[in-house]
Motif scaffolding. Structure first.
Motif, PDB file in Angstrom:
ATOM      1  N   GLU A 141       0.831  -1.204   0.000  1.00  0.00           N
ATOM      2  CA  GLU A 141       0.000   0.000   0.000  1.00  0.00           C
ATOM      3  C   GLU A 141       0.864   1.252   0.000  1.00  0.00           C
ATOM      4  OE1 GLU A 141      -3.880   2.068   0.576  1.00  0.00           O
ATOM      5  OE2 GLU A 141      -2.889   0.597  -0.681  1.00  0.00           O
ATOM      6  N   TRP A 142       1.977   1.208   0.745  1.00  0.00           N
ATOM      7  CA  TRP A 142       2.881   2.362   0.781  1.00  0.00           C
ATOM      8  C   TRP A 142       3.505   2.596  -0.589  1.00  0.00           C
ATOM      9  CZ3 TRP A 142       6.181   2.962   5.866  1.00  0.00           C
ATOM     10  CH2 TRP A 142       5.304   3.120   6.950  1.00  0.00           C
ATOM     11  N   TYR A 143       3.884   1.504  -1.252  1.00  0.00           N
ATOM     12  CA  TYR A 143       4.468   1.628  -2.592  1.00  0.00           C
ATOM     13  C   TYR A 143       3.461   2.270  -3.542  1.00  0.00           C
ATOM     14  CZ  TYR A 143       6.619   0.287  -7.043  1.00  0.00           C
ATOM     15  OH  TYR A 143       7.172   0.306  -8.309  1.00  0.00           O
ATOM     16  N   ILE A 147       3.722   6.045  -5.593  1.00  0.00           N
ATOM     17  CA  ILE A 147       3.581   6.262  -7.031  1.00  0.00           C
ATOM     18  C   ILE A 147       2.458   7.261  -7.310  1.00  0.00           C
ATOM     19  CG2 ILE A 147       3.155   5.173  -9.262  1.00  0.00           C
ATOM     20  CD1 ILE A 147       5.812   4.372  -7.763  1.00  0.00           C
ATOM     21  N   GLU A 148       1.326   7.103  -6.618  1.00  0.00           N
ATOM     22  CA  GLU A 148       0.200   8.023  -6.828  1.00  0.00           C
ATOM     23  C   GLU A 148       0.572   9.445  -6.420  1.00  0.00           C
ATOM     24  OE1 GLU A 148      -3.442   6.535  -5.079  1.00  0.00           O
ATOM     25  OE2 GLU A 148      -2.878   4.483  -5.655  1.00  0.00           O
ATOM     26  N   ALA A 149       1.321   9.578  -5.322  1.00  0.00           N
ATOM     27  CA  ALA A 149       1.741  10.908  -4.862  1.00  0.00           C
ATOM     28  C   ALA A 149       2.641  11.567  -5.903  1.00  0.00           C
ATOM     29  CB  ALA A 149       2.467  10.798  -3.529  1.00  0.00           C
ATOM     30  N   MET A 152       0.461  12.754  -8.808  1.00  0.00           N
ATOM     31  CA  MET A 152      -0.322  13.943  -8.490  1.00  0.00           C
ATOM     32  C   MET A 152       0.561  15.183  -8.452  1.00  0.00           C
ATOM     33  SD  MET A 152      -3.316  12.972  -5.746  1.00  0.00           S
ATOM     34  CE  MET A 152      -2.337  12.024  -4.613  1.00  0.00           C
ATOM     35  N   GLN A 153       1.757  15.047  -7.871  1.00  0.00           N
ATOM     36  CA  GLN A 153       2.673  16.185  -7.825  1.00  0.00           C
ATOM     37  C   GLN A 153       3.108  16.605  -9.225  1.00  0.00           C
ATOM     38  OE1 GLN A 153       5.459  14.390  -4.854  1.00  0.00           O
ATOM     39  NE2 GLN A 153       5.345  16.393  -3.889  1.00  0.00           N
ATOM     40  N   ALA A 154       3.386  15.623 -10.076  1.00  0.00           N
ATOM     41  CA  ALA A 154       3.802  15.938 -11.450  1.00  0.00           C
ATOM     42  C   ALA A 154       2.686  16.658 -12.202  1.00  0.00           C
ATOM     43  CB  ALA A 154       4.199  14.654 -12.180  1.00  0.00           C
ATOM     44  N   ASN A 155       1.449  16.202 -12.012  1.00  0.00           N
ATOM     45  CA  ASN A 155       0.316  16.848 -12.678  1.00  0.00           C
ATOM     46  C   ASN A 155       0.140  18.285 -12.198  1.00  0.00           C
ATOM     47  OD1 ASN A 155      -0.277  14.550 -14.152  1.00  0.00           O
ATOM     48  ND2 ASN A 155      -1.738  13.765 -12.659  1.00  0.00           N
ATOM     49  N   MET A 156       0.320  18.508 -10.908  1.00  0.00           N
ATOM     50  CA  MET A 156       0.151  19.855 -10.375  1.00  0.00           C
ATOM     51  C   MET A 156       1.260  20.779 -10.850  1.00  0.00           C
ATOM     52  SD  MET A 156      -1.527  22.104  -8.832  1.00  0.00           S
ATOM     53  CE  MET A 156      -2.889  21.025  -8.410  1.00  0.00           C
ATOM     54  N   GLN A 157       2.467  20.256 -11.014  1.00  0.00           N
ATOM     55  CA  GLN A 157       3.590  21.072 -11.484  1.00  0.00           C
ATOM     56  C   GLN A 157       3.301  21.658 -12.862  1.00  0.00           C
ATOM     57  OE1 GLN A 157       6.359  22.118 -10.216  1.00  0.00           O
ATOM     58  NE2 GLN A 157       7.069  20.759  -8.609  1.00  0.00           N
ATOM     59  N   THR A 158       2.589  20.909 -13.691  1.00  0.00           N
ATOM     60  CA  THR A 158       2.333  21.364 -15.060  1.00  0.00           C
ATOM     61  C   THR A 158       0.962  22.017 -15.216  1.00  0.00           C
ATOM     62  OG1 THR A 158       1.495  19.164 -15.630  1.00  0.00           O
ATOM     63  CG2 THR A 158       3.826  19.583 -16.040  1.00  0.00           C
ATOM     64  N   SER A 159       0.194  22.048 -14.138  1.00  0.00           N
ATOM     65  CA  SER A 159      -1.177  22.568 -14.232  1.00  0.00           C
ATOM     66  C   SER A 159      -1.201  24.095 -14.244  1.00  0.00           C
ATOM     67  CB  SER A 159      -2.016  22.065 -13.059  1.00  0.00           C
ATOM     68  OG  SER A 159      -3.282  22.697 -13.041  1.00  0.00           O
ATOM     69  N   PRO A 160      -1.995  24.703 -15.129  1.00  0.00           N
ATOM     70  CA  PRO A 160      -2.159  26.170 -15.107  1.00  0.00           C
ATOM     71  C   PRO A 160      -2.934  26.638 -13.882  1.00  0.00           C
ATOM     72  CG  PRO A 160      -3.653  25.175 -16.710  1.00  0.00           C
ATOM     73  CD  PRO A 160      -2.754  24.080 -16.233  1.00  0.00           C
ATOM     74  N   LEU A 161      -3.505  25.693 -13.132  1.00  0.00           N
ATOM     75  CA  LEU A 161      -4.271  26.031 -11.928  1.00  0.00           C
ATOM     76  C   LEU A 161      -3.393  26.091 -10.685  1.00  0.00           C
ATOM     77  CD1 LEU A 161      -7.391  23.749 -12.483  1.00  0.00           C
ATOM     78  CD2 LEU A 161      -7.114  26.151 -13.077  1.00  0.00           C
ATOM     79  N   GLU A 773       0.672  19.079   1.625  1.00  0.00           N
ATOM     80  CA  GLU A 773       2.031  19.347   1.132  1.00  0.00           C
ATOM     81  C   GLU A 773       3.073  18.657   2.004  1.00  0.00           C
ATOM     82  OE1 GLU A 773       1.848  23.586  -1.214  1.00  0.00           O
ATOM     83  OE2 GLU A 773       2.116  23.664   0.948  1.00  0.00           O
ATOM     84  N   SER A 774       2.847  18.603   3.322  1.00  0.00           N
ATOM     85  CA  SER A 774       3.820  17.936   4.196  1.00  0.00           C
ATOM     86  C   SER A 774       3.829  16.426   3.944  1.00  0.00           C
ATOM     87  CB  SER A 774       3.514  18.230   5.669  1.00  0.00           C
ATOM     88  OG  SER A 774       2.319  17.595   6.104  1.00  0.00           O
ATOM     89  N   VAL A 775       2.664  15.867   3.602  1.00  0.00           N
ATOM     90  CA  VAL A 775       2.610  14.446   3.238  1.00  0.00           C
ATOM     91  C   VAL A 775       3.413  14.207   1.966  1.00  0.00           C
ATOM     92  CG1 VAL A 775       1.093  12.588   2.428  1.00  0.00           C
ATOM     93  CG2 VAL A 775       0.406  13.998   4.383  1.00  0.00           C
ATOM     94  N   MET A 776       3.180  15.038   0.966  1.00  0.00           N
ATOM     95  CA  MET A 776       3.894  14.894  -0.312  1.00  0.00           C
ATOM     96  C   MET A 776       5.396  15.110  -0.140  1.00  0.00           C
ATOM     97  SD  MET A 776       1.590  14.065  -2.426  1.00  0.00           S
ATOM     98  CE  MET A 776      -0.190  14.106  -2.672  1.00  0.00           C
ATOM     99  N   GLU A 777       5.755  16.092   0.693  1.00  0.00           N
ATOM    100  CA  GLU A 777       7.174  16.360   0.926  1.00  0.00           C
ATOM    101  C   GLU A 777       7.839  15.198   1.643  1.00  0.00           C
ATOM    102  OE1 GLU A 777      10.735  18.708   0.945  1.00  0.00           O
ATOM    103  OE2 GLU A 777       8.907  18.659  -0.266  1.00  0.00           O
ATOM    104  N   MET A 778       7.133  14.616   2.619  1.00  0.00           N
ATOM    105  CA  MET A 778       7.674  13.458   3.332  1.00  0.00           C
ATOM    106  C   MET A 778       7.902  12.297   2.362  1.00  0.00           C
ATOM    107  SD  MET A 778       6.826  10.238   4.608  1.00  0.00           S
ATOM    108  CE  MET A 778       5.035  10.219   4.618  1.00  0.00           C
ATOM    109  N   ILE A 779       6.918  12.048   1.510  1.00  0.00           N
ATOM    110  CA  ILE A 779       7.058  10.956   0.540  1.00  0.00           C
ATOM    111  C   ILE A 779       8.197  11.236  -0.427  1.00  0.00           C
ATOM    112  CG2 ILE A 779       5.911   9.827  -1.415  1.00  0.00           C
ATOM    113  CD1 ILE A 779       3.274  10.120   0.150  1.00  0.00           C
TER     114      ILE A 779
END
Length: 956
Positions: A141-143, A147-149, A152-161, A773-779
């Motif tokens: 589940e952690w793995y 991957i999902e995190a 999601m981060q990659a999608n947000m980096q390229t999002s105009p939103l 963001e802290s969850v994503m940064e930790m991952i």
């Protein structure tokens, strides 16, 4: 071992060659640190773990241990804590000797041989392959979550939103348009001048949020009047999760007392301070200027007065000094031209002193622009274009157009781009935005008690209850019984907001309503904590069993909006029309669905009645927003005070009539002078609607709620889903991850925008919320979920074979402000290899094989890794080579995307500079510099391994 022996072709190798002094890591107790083998015999081995000062004895044949061997270029720490880099290594009778090097302070290299027995006991394996080979294998589940995190981060980096999704705001087109248009600029310098109630503070907050999230600004100073400091701090925290520090004399003195040499303004990145603090204390102003900021925000900018003859007032001079040294400047005012064209010019001059250097030239340009505005108005209408119109358009644009919808549309946008203040000034009006149901005044004329003060100071006549803290005033004040009766009858089934001047008055009223009338009440005043205020607002917002009335002191008219209610009781009237408008504006805002009913009790024959008549008959403030109210009151303040203090009879009637006539004339003048082209430029409908639609799609399709719930469930974070759609999150002693931004006392959150608008006690959890963001940064920065071994149940592949899946992140080291990741055609590379080296990445998509993947117990996972170690290492090296081989093509694509994006804007601004002098030369030069810097840095594109998974093929 039976399962592995039958399902996997394991070759049982010769027993491990153990030697005293070797370093081993426990597969099941990695927290013990790096152990050293101290004893070995035919049946058992003994490992000392110096970090925890414990010794473990293991059976020699099946010890859950992994041999730790560092490779060339790995960093190792000796027992003294020094960090060394491995240059080479050699095996001496089973014990490794490392030849290592480190840099000294003088720049020279120190080299030595380091026996593995001298390696420090602390170890943190971060590379996925190292962790896998050391049998540090995570839950499946952690793995999956890792991957999902990353996706999601990659999608947000390229999002105009990016920078827009995290705000607790409604999807209001004109607000989002301004935020999108201004927030994406480097060092924006603009005047936000929407009418009252259209959300200038929200627009500024959205811009600030975008600037911080994209790295375009890091240090921000907000200068406001004293009375608005708290409102701004709450607004930034509640709506945007931005922690601004309030700097007053007490705080700065405390910092100086602790360290006299420290500049207080360097202790925080985001600061709110009052204008008066800076004016009254030269030393603090100098320190703030010395500290420097990326973005300056100034509210109530109409108080910045300037004239060519006399120069600026102290507020203007202060802001001018900061504006000269700060790259980005946002000025906020609801009255851009109300105080005269000279003051309007003065504010534009603060934003761009080179462009707006002479008032006469500005006036000439404005005069010429009236022609442009009239032509634009015809273009925006449905009227056919006459030959004179076509000729005028050709003269303005330099080329002819046909009377066709597409060409008219293009012509409008060309005129907008060339409009002198179009990029600097944004002004939306209620008439242009529409969607406001309107408001009605419901006066309640009550007989004054005999003991009511009808002479003396104005305060004593208007608000005598504030002097009686014991609450005795309630026994004779007819407004109390009137309020109880209205709440029991006409307003019984409605949500009612009551605002009074002070906290003690609110407390006394609440006590009477709750105890003597049995009415469900909530309070909101300055003596309450933030949590208590949130709880009161949430209780009021509850539909079925919530409070019928929320009683607020004056702070209730600052920073909180209650559009779900439409009945407002003004228990008293403030002395300032702007404050009165703020009170009404808590309900009369974008999003209000019903006509506002404003209930105004006043005592006949008193100053209260005269103040009501002034607001109602002279300023007309109860029926409509009056952009001229504050100016008119300031102009007639002496006469007004005389009439309020005592009944002047006909003199007061004449004053009401005179001011009413002036008000209507001023409003007609403002209406005539409406700049509809500017209004259109402040919210281009098609662009605004595209942004709204994109955010609606994001809200409808976000995977965040399910992701966060799975994450919390798998890491022992307590979360309790409530029947009202909120979730209560609490940390636990059994949490399996550290470093998350989670309140110790827990927090109530919602994933849904509509609910976040109503439930101000619930935090709005998005990808841009600090907790997420802290969850994503930790991952991202830790090893969470970076390794896994799973079963792949299929008949399509050779039974007992293994596949290796490796995820790589495409990295580029660059300043955040450049936004280079958004130009990468892909940010993640997945490589899937068979045991014999066949690349099947394209054939087996991760979503296709996910249903066929199953958990494998930890002991079996370790056995698989040990049995297939050599294959895993070979396939990993192949995967790395494949990932690296894609870099040249990715680099070229990224450069093309990045360069084109900047070149388009550079070419556009360069062309428009010929017609629109508000486009600054330094703005274009900065874009060129950033483009060049980004293209250079893209040459350093690299791949970083993020996760590795071994798949064991078995029968379904």
């Amino acid at each position: 071992m039976t399962f592995l022996q039958t399902q996997i072709e394991i070759k049982v190798e010769k027993l491990q060659q153990f030697a005293i002094g070797q370093r081993w890591l426990s597969d099941t107790e990695t927290e013990l640190g790096l152990g050293v083998l101290i004893d070995v015999d035919e049946r058992s081995i003994s490992i000392l773990f110096p970090k925890s000062d414990e010794t473990r004895v293991y059976a020699r044949n099946n010890a859950p241990l992994s041999r730790i061997v560092f490779n060339v270029n790995d960093e190792v720490q000796d027992q003294e804590g020094n960090i060394w880099t491995v240059e080479s290594l050699e095996d001496r009778h089973g014990v490794i000797r490392y030849n290592v090097v480190r840099k000294l302070e003088d720049g020279s290299d120190e080299r030595k041989s380091l026996n593995e027995t001298r390696i420090g006991a602390s170890i943190q394996l971060s590379k996925p392959l190292d962790r896998l080979l050391a049998s540090q294998i995570d839950y499946k589940e952690w793995y999956d979550l890792r991957i999902e995190a990353m996706q999601m981060q990659a999608n947000m980096q390229t999002s105009p939103l990016r920078g827009l999704v995290g705000a607790r705001v409604g999807l209001i087109p004109h607000q989002l348009y301004i935020a999108h248009e201004v927030g994406k600029r480097f060092a924006p310098r603009v005047l936000l001048a929407d009418e009252v109630g259209l959300g200038k503070t929200i627009e500024a907050g959205l811009i600030i949020h975008q600037q911080l999230k994209t790295g375009r600004s890091e240090r921000i100073l907000i200068l406001v009047p004293d009375s608005l400091q708290y409102q701004w701090m709450i607004e930034m925290r509640r709506r945007f999760n931005l922690q601004f520090s309030l700097f007053d004399l007490t705080r700065t003195a405390s910092i100086k007392e602790h360290d006299p040499e420290l500049n207080p303004f360097l202790t925080e990145q985001c600061i709110i301070a009052s204008v008066d603090l800076m004016i009254d204390h030269d030393d603090l102003r100098e320190q703030a200027l010395e500290a420097g900021f990326d973005l300056l925000v100034v509210d109530e900018a109409h108080h910045l007065m300037w004239s060519e003859e006399e120069g600026g007032n102290d507020r203007y001079d202060l802001v001018e000094e900061f504006a000269e040294q700060t790259p980005g400047v946002l000025l906020l005012t609801a009255t851009p031209e109300q105080l005269g064209v000279e003051s309007h010019f003065a504010r534009l001059r603060l934003l761009d002193p080179q462009r707006f250097s002479a008032l006469d030239r500005f006036l000439d340009e404005e005069e010429q622009y009236h022609t442009t505005a009239k032509i634009a108005e015809v273009l925006m209408s449905d009227l056919p274009l006459e030959p004179a119109h076509l000729e005028a358009v050709e003269k303005l644009l330099g080329h002819p157009i046909a009377d066709e919808p597409e060409q008219r549309f293009r012509a409008i946008h060309e005129l907008l781009d060339r409009h002198g203040t179009g990029r600097i000034l944004f002004r939306n009006t209620r008439e242009a935005i529409q969607g406001f149901p309107g408001r009605d005044c419901q006066p309640a004329a009550l007989p004054a008690p005999e003991n009511w003060s009808k002479d003396g100071k104005l305060r004593e006549q208007m608000w005598p209850e504030e002097a009686q803290l014991d609450g005795l005033w309630m026994e004779t004040d007819p407004r109390v019984n009137w309020l109880m009766e209205r709440l029991r009858t006409d307003l019984k089934h409605k949500k009612v907001l009551l605002i009074a001047r002070s906290g003690p008055v609110v407390e006394a009223l609440e006590n009477a309503l709750r105890l003597h009338a049995g009415i469900r009440t909530a309070m909101f005043h300055e003596a309450m904590s933030l949590l208590e205020r949130d709880q009161a607002a949430a209780y009021f917002a509850e539909d079925s069993y919530g409070a019928q009335i929320l009683l607020c002191s004056e702070i209730g008219s600052e920073g909180r909006n209650f559009q779900f209610a439409s009945d407002l009781v003004l228990f008293d009237l403030p002395a300032n029309p702007d404050v009165l408008e703020q009170r009404i504006g808590r309900l009369d805002r974008i999003g209000q669905e019903n006509r506002i009913q404003i209930h105004v009790p006043y005592l006949i024959g008193t100053a209260q009645e005269r103040m009501f008549r002034w607001y109602n008959e002279a300023l007309n403030i109860f029926s409509n927003i009056s952009p001229t109210a504050q100016t008119l009151q300031e102009n007639f303040i002496v006469d007004l005070k005389d009439c309020l203090l005592a009944d002047k009879g006909q003199q007061f009637e004449d004053l009401l009539e005179e001011v009413n006539v002036q008000r209507q004339a001023l409003e007609a003048e403002l209406q005539e002078g409406r700049d509809r082209l500017l209004e259109y430029n402040s919210c281009r409908p098609m662009v605004a609607q595209e942004i709204v639609q994109a955010l609606e799609d994001y809200d409808d399709n976000t995977l965040l709620p399910m992701f966060m719930k799975r994450f919390m469930a798998s890491t022992n974070i307590d979360f309790d889903e409530q029947s009202n759609g909120t979730v209560i999150i609490k940390p636990t002693d059994q949490m399996q991850v550290q470093g998350l931004d989670i309140d110790e006392d827990g927090m109530t959150v919602t994933f849904y925008r509509d609910q976040a608008q109503i439930r101000e006690d619930a935090q709005y959890l998005t990808l841009e919320h600090p907790f997420t963001e802290s969850v994503m940064e930790m991952i991202r920065t830790q090893s969470f979920g970076s390794t896994n071994v799973a079963l792949l149940k299929t008949n399509a592949l050779k039974q007992g074979s293994v596949l290796l899946e490796v995820w790589f992140k495409v990295d580029v080291v660059a300043p955040k402000a450049l936004g280079l990741p958004s130009s990468l055609p892909t940010q993640l590379i997945r490589v899937l290899l068979t045991e014999n080296g066949q690349d099947i990445s394209a054939k087996l998509d991760p979503e296709i094989i996910k249903p066929y993947l199953h958990h494998l117990d930890s002991n079996s996972c370790r056995q698989v890794v040990k049995a297939r170690r050599e294959i895993i290492e070979q396939r990993y090296k192949q995967a790395l080579d494949i990932a690296k081989s894609s870099l040249p093509a990715l680099k070229e694509q990224a450069k093309e995307i990045y360069g084109s994006k900047w070149q388009y804007e550079i070419d556009r601004l360069t062309y428009l500079k010929q017609f629109n002098p508000s486009i600054r030369v330094d703005e274009i030069e900065r874009l060129q510099k950033l483009q060049k810097e980004g293209l250079t840095l893209l040459d350093g594109l690299a791949v970083t391994p993020e996760a590795i998974q071994v798949l064991v093929v078995v029968k379904p």
